[in-house]
Design an enzyme around this catalytic site. Structure first.
Site, PDB file in Angstrom:
ATOM      1  N   CYS A 182      16.217   8.036  -3.978  1.00  0.00           N
ATOM      2  CA  CYS A 182      16.558   8.395  -5.283  1.00  0.00           C
ATOM      3  C   CYS A 182      15.345   7.827  -6.344  1.00  0.00           C
ATOM      4  O   CYS A 182      15.354   6.992  -6.874  1.00  0.00           O
ATOM      5  CB  CYS A 182      17.865   7.692  -6.055  1.00  0.00           C
ATOM      6  N   GLY A 215     -10.864  -0.712  10.514  1.00  0.00           N
ATOM      7  CA  GLY A 215     -11.170  -0.135   9.333  1.00  0.00           C
ATOM      8  C   GLY A 215     -11.535   1.280   9.590  1.00  0.00           C
ATOM      9  O   GLY A 215     -11.774   2.408   8.721  1.00  0.00           O
ATOM     10  N   GLU A 241     -11.249  -5.301  15.054  1.00  0.00           N
ATOM     11  CA  GLU A 241      -9.743  -5.310  14.799  1.00  0.00           C
ATOM     12  C   GLU A 241      -9.243  -3.993  14.391  1.00  0.00           C
ATOM     13  O   GLU A 241      -8.790  -3.644  13.222  1.00  0.00           O
ATOM     14  CB  GLU A 241      -9.541  -6.452  13.755  1.00  0.00           C
ATOM     15  N   PRO A 242      -9.284  -3.097  15.450  1.00  0.00           N
ATOM     16  CA  PRO A 242      -9.020  -1.704  14.874  1.00  0.00           C
ATOM     17  C   PRO A 242      -7.380  -1.690  15.097  1.00  0.00           C
ATOM     18  O   PRO A 242      -6.601  -2.325  15.659  1.00  0.00           O
ATOM     19  CB  PRO A 242      -9.388  -0.736  16.173  1.00  0.00           C
ATOM     20  N   GLY A 243      -6.857  -0.905  13.990  1.00  0.00           N
ATOM     21  CA  GLY A 243      -5.477  -0.668  13.906  1.00  0.00           C
ATOM     22  C   GLY A 243      -5.129   1.122  13.782  1.00  0.00           C
ATOM     23  O   GLY A 243      -4.636   1.301  14.820  1.00  0.00           O
ATOM     24  N   TYR A 260       0.251   5.370  -1.468  1.00  0.00           N
ATOM     25  CA  TYR A 260      -1.301   5.613  -1.436  1.00  0.00           C
ATOM     26  C   TYR A 260      -1.354   7.252  -1.857  1.00  0.00           C
ATOM     27  O   TYR A 260      -2.765   7.765  -1.646  1.00  0.00           O
ATOM     28  CB  TYR A 260      -1.796   5.227  -0.332  1.00  0.00           C
TER      29      TYR A 260
HETATM   30  N1  LLP Z   1      -8.316  -6.611  10.132  1.00  0.00           N
HETATM   31  C1  LLP Z   1      -7.755  -7.031   8.919  1.00  0.00           C
HETATM   32  C2  LLP Z   1      -8.244  -8.420   8.541  1.00  0.00           C
HETATM   33  C3  LLP Z   1      -7.011  -6.233   8.190  1.00  0.00           C
HETATM   34  O1  LLP Z   1      -6.502  -6.448   7.077  1.00  0.00           O
HETATM   35  C4  LLP Z   1      -6.785  -4.882   8.455  1.00  0.00           C
HETATM   36  C5  LLP Z   1      -6.067  -3.819   7.899  1.00  0.00           C
HETATM   37  C6  LLP Z   1      -7.278  -4.627   9.828  1.00  0.00           C
HETATM   38  C7  LLP Z   1      -8.102  -5.541  10.738  1.00  0.00           C
HETATM   39  C8  LLP Z   1      -6.830  -3.074  10.572  1.00  0.00           C
HETATM   40  O2  LLP Z   1      -7.411  -2.118   9.866  1.00  0.00           O
HETATM   41  P1  LLP Z   1      -7.535  -0.624  10.363  1.00  0.00           P
HETATM   42  O3  LLP Z   1      -8.356  -0.509  11.381  1.00  0.00           O
HETATM   43  O4  LLP Z   1      -6.027  -0.348  10.634  1.00  0.00           O
HETATM   44  O5  LLP Z   1      -7.992   0.113   9.172  1.00  0.00           O
HETATM   45  N2  LLP Z   1      -1.114   0.076   4.809  1.00  0.00           N
HETATM   46  C9  LLP Z   1      -2.627   0.873   4.623  1.00  0.00           C
HETATM   47  C10 LLP Z   1      -3.504   0.114   5.587  1.00  0.00           C
HETATM   48  C11 LLP Z   1      -3.380  -1.727   5.106  1.00  0.00           C
HETATM   49  C12 LLP Z   1      -4.624  -2.116   5.969  1.00  0.00           C
HETATM   50  C13 LLP Z   1      -4.442  -3.384   5.875  1.00  0.00           C
HETATM   51  N3  LLP Z   1      -5.540  -4.281   6.727  1.00  0.00           N
HETATM   52  C14 LLP Z   1      -2.313   2.400   5.231  1.00  0.00           C
HETATM   53  O6  LLP Z   1      -1.013   2.712   5.212  1.00  0.00           O
HETATM   54  O7  LLP Z   1      -3.114   2.971   4.819  1.00  0.00           O
END
Ligand code: LLP
Length: 418
Positions: free
Chosen positions: A345, A239, A275-277, A318
């Site tokens: 389109c 997050g 759990e960083p993405g 978004y």
């Molecule tokens: N853990 C869980 C259980 C999650 O559902 C997510 C993201 C993460 C970790 C990683 O979150 P982060 O660190 O990346 O914020 N498609 C959207 C974001 C969807 C996130 C879904 N879950 C966007 O493009 O902003």
């Protein structure tokens, strides 16, 4: 620090001009920086100091196996949400024992695959799922290690589509039901309670939502301990936000310190997983696109580019903002305000509204901050092939995914018999 900067008026990825990649690979094309991914991962890792911790990179952000492999080499674990993601992690040399499995709708066969591979934790989102995990583990003759993903009902103050920790969201077990869910889990023969998990949303730009939800989670951990249910790991989800448009999210150190202060206050020393993405991948990539045409209406100028919402969905889905930069600074020297639009389109196929650019047909643009939730959300709408992906490593360029071929678009389809 950015790994995408101008050198003598030419936008580079590390030490490679993006222009050179476009000539060699074509556009649209995703370009990533190896150093960016590695720096982001290490910054988070270092922020924990000696405190026991695990980083479970959220595979959904960018699931290319080259990316997963780089992170696995650093010792990363992974957060997955499907069998497909677990297969990617394994193909990339990741360790199943360093994987947590999230997701609201895990099927029996996905659970069989993941439990069979020995994942560290199934992060369960309902009591119905718990019963299913028990059945699957019993059938396999193993004990499954689990956490409940609890929903602390905290407002992450981010876009509603990426808020997950509020009571009205489909995610997690409500706090009111979590205590009983753990009691049930403790009574099942093929279940071992491992941890507690919580993920409240994405692109969060303050520490308070994290601290607030941690506080709620820790209160539950203590209640469970009094009942003899021992939690061995806190998984605090992902997050942490990034700078897309001048946001100033907490630094990795501020974010981690907030969590460490939270546990300290309770005298708790449990290992922390995160759990960083986006934090790792978001600013580690750009989408390179070419201007096909300029078009001038009475009220608008359009730069029509060869990348569309099928390649990068975030702006359409978004209203997400991505900076858009000219790859070469030396066009005409005259800026105009453009909507940067794609070929799809749909009126919502807009990568950026009202951007001041000096650009001509044939020029290259870079859509910035496109390392996370970008290629991984790409599709084939309008029967468009998905772009290539390239990883730059200093002055070397590696194609880590070929552009799809036209034939790929109809693979698996068939005509009806005569
Ligand atoms: N853990 C869980 C259980 C999650 O559902 C997510 C993201 C993460 C970790 C990683 O979150 P982060 O660190 O990346 O914020 N498609 C959207 C974001 C969807 C996130 C879904 N879950 C966007 O493009 O902003």
């Amino acid at each position: 620090m950015s790994f995408f900067e101008y050198q003598n008026g030419h936008l580079h990825a590390e030490n490679i001009p993006l222009q050179k990649i476009a000539s060699a690979v074509g556009t649209p094309c995703y370009v990533y920086s190896r150093a960016a991914f590695e720096t982001q991962w290490r910054t988070l890792d270092t922020a924990f100091g000696d405190y026991p911790h695990s980083i479970f990179y959220a595979v959904k952000a960018n699931s290319n196996i080259a990316v997963l492999n780089l992170l696995a080499r650093l010792g990363s674990g992974f957060d997955i949400v499907s069998e497909g993601e677990l297969r990617r992690v394994l193909a990339a040399g990741g360790d199943a024992n360093n994987v947590v499995f999230s997701g609201v709708a895990k099927s029996k066969s996905e659970l069989e695959f993941a439990i069979g591979k020995g994942v560290r934790s199934i992060n369960i989102e309902s009591v119905a799922e718990l019963e299913r995990v028990q059945q699957v583990a019993e059938k396999l003759g193993v004990v499954a290690s689990i956490a409940f993903r609890v929903n602390p009902d905290v407002d992450p103050e981010t876009h509603p589509y990426i808020s997950t920790g509020m009571d009205k969201a489909k995610f997690g077990v409500p706090m009111g039901a979590a205590y009983d869910a753990y009691q049930r889990a403790a009574a099942l023969p093929n279940i071992q309670v491992h941890g507690i998990a919580c993920h409240i949303g994405s692109q969060i730009t303050k520490t308070s939502p994290f601290s607030d939800s941690l506080e709620i989670v820790l209160n539950l951990v203590k209640r469970l301990a009094n009942k003899g249910i021992e939690i061995k790991q806190l998984d605090l989800g992902g997050g942490l936000g990034i700078d897309y448009q001048g946001e100033v999210p907490p630094s990795a150190q501020e974010y981690v310190t907030a969590m460490l202060n939270g546990v300290k206050k309770h005298g708790i020393t449990l290992p922390i997983g995160i759990e960083p993405g986006r934090y790792i991948a978001g600013n580690s990539g750009v989408l390179l696109t070419k201007v096909e045409y300029l078009k001038h209406n009475e009220s608008k100028n359009f730069a029509i580019v060869d990348a569309g919402m099928n390649d990068l969905l975030r702006p359409s889905l978004y209203q997400a903002f991505h900076r858009i930069s000219a790859v070469e600074k030396n066009s005409t020297g005259e800026k105009m305000v453009f909507d940067v639009v794609g070929p799809v389109c749909e009126s919502s196929d807009v990568l950026g509204y009202d951007r001041e650019l000096d650009t001509q047909a044939g020029d290259l643009l870079a859509v910035m901050s496109a390392g996370a939730y970008s290629f991984s959300m790409a599709g084939n709408y309008n029967s468009r092939v998905r772009p290539a992906e390239v990883m730059v490593d200093d002055d070397k360029v590696h194609i880590i995914r070929q552009r799809e071929e036209q034939e790929d678009l109809i693979r698996g389809e068939s005509l009806l018999p005569e």
